[in-house]
Design an enzyme around this catalytic site. Structure first.
Site, mmCIF file in Angstrom:
data_model
loop_
_atom_site.group_PDB
_atom_site.id
_atom_site.type_symbol
_atom_site.label_atom_id
_atom_site.label_comp_id
_atom_site.label_asym_id
_atom_site.label_seq_id
_atom_site.Cartn_x
_atom_site.Cartn_y
_atom_site.Cartn_z
ATOM 1 N N ASN A 20 -5.623 3.574 10.928
ATOM 2 C CA ASN A 20 -4.851 2.423 11.385
ATOM 3 C C ASN A 20 -4.473 2.500 12.856
ATOM 4 O O ASN A 20 -4.037 1.512 13.431
ATOM 5 C CB ASN A 20 -3.577 2.276 10.550
ATOM 6 C CG ASN A 20 -2.799 3.565 10.458
ATOM 7 O OD1 ASN A 20 -3.292 4.563 9.914
ATOM 8 N ND2 ASN A 20 -1.609 3.580 10.998
ATOM 9 N N ALA B 76 0.814 -1.215 0.000
ATOM 10 C CA ALA B 76 0.000 0.000 0.000
ATOM 11 C C ALA B 76 0.848 1.266 0.000
ATOM 12 O O ALA B 76 0.404 2.300 -0.477
ATOM 13 C CB ALA B 76 -0.937 0.005 1.196
ATOM 14 N N THR B 77 2.061 1.192 0.533
ATOM 15 C CA THR B 77 2.924 2.386 0.464
ATOM 16 C C THR B 77 3.129 2.759 -0.997
ATOM 17 O O THR B 77 2.974 3.922 -1.392
ATOM 18 C CB THR B 77 4.279 2.111 1.155
ATOM 19 O OG1 THR B 77 4.031 1.814 2.531
ATOM 20 C CG2 THR B 77 5.203 3.312 1.053
ATOM 21 N N GLN C 39 -6.927 -0.716 5.966
ATOM 22 C CA GLN C 39 -7.346 -1.288 7.246
ATOM 23 C C GLN C 39 -8.778 -1.805 7.227
ATOM 24 O O GLN C 39 -9.144 -2.605 8.068
ATOM 25 C CB GLN C 39 -7.173 -0.255 8.369
ATOM 26 C CG GLN C 39 -5.714 0.102 8.656
ATOM 27 C CD GLN C 39 -4.932 -1.024 9.334
ATOM 28 O OE1 GLN C 39 -5.501 -2.002 9.824
ATOM 29 N NE2 GLN C 39 -3.622 -0.901 9.350
ATOM 30 N N THR D 201 8.718 -7.392 -13.114
ATOM 31 C CA THR D 201 8.221 -8.767 -13.162
ATOM 32 C C THR D 201 7.290 -9.032 -11.987
ATOM 33 O O THR D 201 7.616 -8.707 -10.844
ATOM 34 C CB THR D 201 9.415 -9.747 -13.127
ATOM 35 O OG1 THR D 201 10.230 -9.452 -14.257
ATOM 36 C CG2 THR D 201 8.971 -11.187 -13.172
ATOM 37 N N CYS E 257 3.484 0.693 12.777
ATOM 38 C CA CYS E 257 3.583 0.376 11.353
ATOM 39 C C CYS E 257 3.667 1.615 10.486
ATOM 40 O O CYS E 257 3.872 1.530 9.301
ATOM 41 C CB CYS E 257 2.428 -0.499 10.880
ATOM 42 S SG CYS E 257 0.989 0.381 10.343
ATOM 43 N N ALA F 68 -1.911 -6.794 1.093
ATOM 44 C CA ALA F 68 -2.242 -8.172 1.464
ATOM 45 C C ALA F 68 -1.926 -8.492 2.921
ATOM 46 O O ALA F 68 -2.655 -9.241 3.569
ATOM 47 C CB ALA F 68 -1.484 -9.146 0.562
ATOM 48 N N HIS F 69 -0.832 -7.897 3.450
ATOM 49 C CA HIS F 69 -0.386 -8.370 4.769
ATOM 50 C C HIS F 69 -1.247 -7.858 5.917
ATOM 51 O O HIS F 69 -1.039 -8.236 7.076
ATOM 52 C CB HIS F 69 1.097 -8.067 4.998
ATOM 53 C CG HIS F 69 1.450 -6.658 5.324
ATOM 54 N ND1 HIS F 69 1.651 -6.228 6.597
ATOM 55 C CD2 HIS F 69 1.667 -5.577 4.536
ATOM 56 C CE1 HIS F 69 1.984 -4.942 6.592
ATOM 57 N NE2 HIS F 69 1.997 -4.522 5.342
HETATM 58 C C1 PLP Z 1 -3.643 2.813 6.541
HETATM 59 C C2 PLP Z 1 -2.351 2.254 6.012
HETATM 60 N N1 PLP Z 1 -1.911 2.656 4.811
HETATM 61 C C3 PLP Z 1 -0.766 2.188 4.287
HETATM 62 C C4 PLP Z 1 0.013 1.271 4.966
HETATM 63 C C5 PLP Z 1 1.273 0.781 4.318
HETATM 64 O O1 PLP Z 1 1.063 -0.501 3.781
HETATM 65 P P1 PLP Z 1 2.263 -1.427 3.283
HETATM 66 O O2 PLP Z 1 2.870 -2.001 4.519
HETATM 67 O O3 PLP Z 1 1.596 -2.450 2.418
HETATM 68 O O4 PLP Z 1 3.207 -0.579 2.514
HETATM 69 C C6 PLP Z 1 -0.405 0.841 6.240
HETATM 70 C C7 PLP Z 1 0.403 -0.076 7.096
HETATM 71 O O5 PLP Z 1 1.573 -0.016 7.233
HETATM 72 C C8 PLP Z 1 -1.620 1.337 6.764
HETATM 73 O O6 PLP Z 1 -2.075 0.945 7.961
#
Ligand code: PLP
Length: 381
Positions: free
Chosen positions: A146, A67-68, A174, A235, A321, A195-196
């Site tokens: 989050n 998601a980042t 979330q 890839t 996180c 996914a995580h």
């Molecule tokens: C609301 C939200 N956005 C983005 C992220 C980033 O996701 P990722 O760890 O897949 O880069 C997180 C968690 O780290 C999150 O809680």
């Protein structure tokens, strides 16, 4: 109990992924032989599984590393793809993966508004509407916070943006897999997921990019082989994508029952703590929040000393996180929580594998730690 930071990969997801590390290891872009076709079939099957969770067409989904990256692609890609000097609207309680790209865009000459949030961490749709200018290109608001779990009125905000011809991005990391997603109710143009956070592997996510008109112009973050509609070259990590697909399928079928169970587990935790401790403050909205979330500040204890005594349970103070360098929570600060209560805040994220017995254990550990700290500080006075 830190499932907002990450989750354990569901055994069914691990099982689905395993053959794609060994027997079915082709490059999904190899179009001349069976290895490539098999990999490509697996990628498209997973894309369909994610599309089913979002109730959308698979063509709208771009695989990213998480998601980042999805948030960076949404914000930087859309702003850089639009006319120079465009206006972006975010808010103070977003994840750093939205706030930091917004900061960089501001340094690069884009016009950025950071809206405040209320005492629950919620964005006001009226303030979003009032912030829109002639040059506004994009608004980004998360579905669920989050740290405090508060659910934003993204349906109203998306509708305001649609009416005003402004693009709307939603970081739905979330809430996806925990609460149903519906594009009829939330007409978003861009949606990020990871996914995580839903019992899938780390390192894979999706940016939903609405197809159709008006066309969304996005400048890719990387140039290369032109994968993923030329928006994300590289890839494809087939085992991770297969894992994401399976995680989405499981979430889709178990979400309703799981959310009910997590809500009960969270309420058991909150009631247990409240029953035995005075001076607790709930952070976040009392009703409009994620099922497994409990964020609580504890009066009269030092945050660091408290965390030192909670080594037997995995919870976070602030948000582990959001960043690699621990800072006092920008979300609690934006909600107006004092520095002392911010430091003495605990975030519980209950998940699929937590049990009643674990919740009872956590209550005992927290009650013992807080009681000991309060007793020792009373003794010092
Ligand atoms: C609301 C939200 N956005 C983005 C992220 C980033 O996701 P990722 O760890 O897949 O880069 C997180 C968690 O780290 C999150 O809680």
């Amino acid at each position: 109990m830190d499932n907002h930071a990450t989750t354990r990969v569901d055994p069914r997801v691990v099982e689905a992924m395993l053959p794609y590390f060994s027997e079915i290891y082709g490059n999904a872009a190899s179009i001349n032989h069976q290895f490539g076709w098999d990999a490509s079939d697996a990628v498209e099957a997973a894309r369909a599984q994610v599309a089913a969770l979002l109730k959308t067409d698979a063509d709208n989904l771009i695989f990213t590393s998480g998601a980042t990256e999805a948030n960076n692609l949404a914000l930087k890609g859309v702003m850089r793809g639009a006319a120079p000097g465009g206006h972006l609207v975010v808010n103070a309680a977003e994840h750093k993966a939205v706030l930091d790209p917004a900061k960089r865009l501001s340094r690069q000459g884009f016009d950025v508004t950071v809206l405040p949030v209320d005492q629950y961490g919620m964005v006001d749709p009226q303030q979003v509407e009032e912030s829109l200018e002639e040059n506004t290109v994009l608004v980004s608001v998360m579905s669920a916070n989050n740290e405090v779990g508060t659910l934003n009125p993204v349906d109203e905000i998306a509708e305001i943006c649609r009416k005003r011809g402004v693009l709307f991005h939603c970081d739905a990391v979330q809430s996806l897999g925990k609460l149903p997603w519906d594009f009829e109710a939330v007409p978003a143009d861009l949606v990020s997921l990871s996914a995580h956070k839903m019992y899938g592997p780390k390192g894979i996510g999706v940016l939903y990019v609405r197809h159709g008109s008006p066309r969304i112009k996005i400048e890719p973050l990387f140039d290369g082989g032109g994968h993923e509609r030329h928006l994300r070259s590289g890839t494809l990590p087939v085992p991770l994508i297969v894992g994401l697909g399976k995680a989405a399928e499981v979430a889709g079928s178990e979400m309703a029952a799981e959310s009910t169970r997590l809500r009960q587990l969270r309420d058991r935790l909150w009631e247990g703590l409240q029953h035995r401790l005075q001076g607790l403050q709930l952070n976040g909205h009392p009703d409009r929040r994620l099922p497994g979330n409990l964020n609580v500040s504890i009066e009269g204890v030092d945050g660091e000393a408290l965390m030192m005594r909670l080594k037997e349970i995995a919870v976070s103070s602030g948000s582990a996180c959001t960043s690699a360098d621990p800072q006092p929570s920008h979300v609690l600060r934006a909600m107006g929580v004092s520095d002392a209560l911010t430091r003495a805040s605990l975030r519980f994220g209950l998940g699929r594998f937590n049990t009643d017995a674990e919740v009872d254990f956590a209550i005992d550990i927290v009650v013992d730690a807080v009681t000991a700290l309060r007793n020792s500080s009373n003794g010092e006075q």
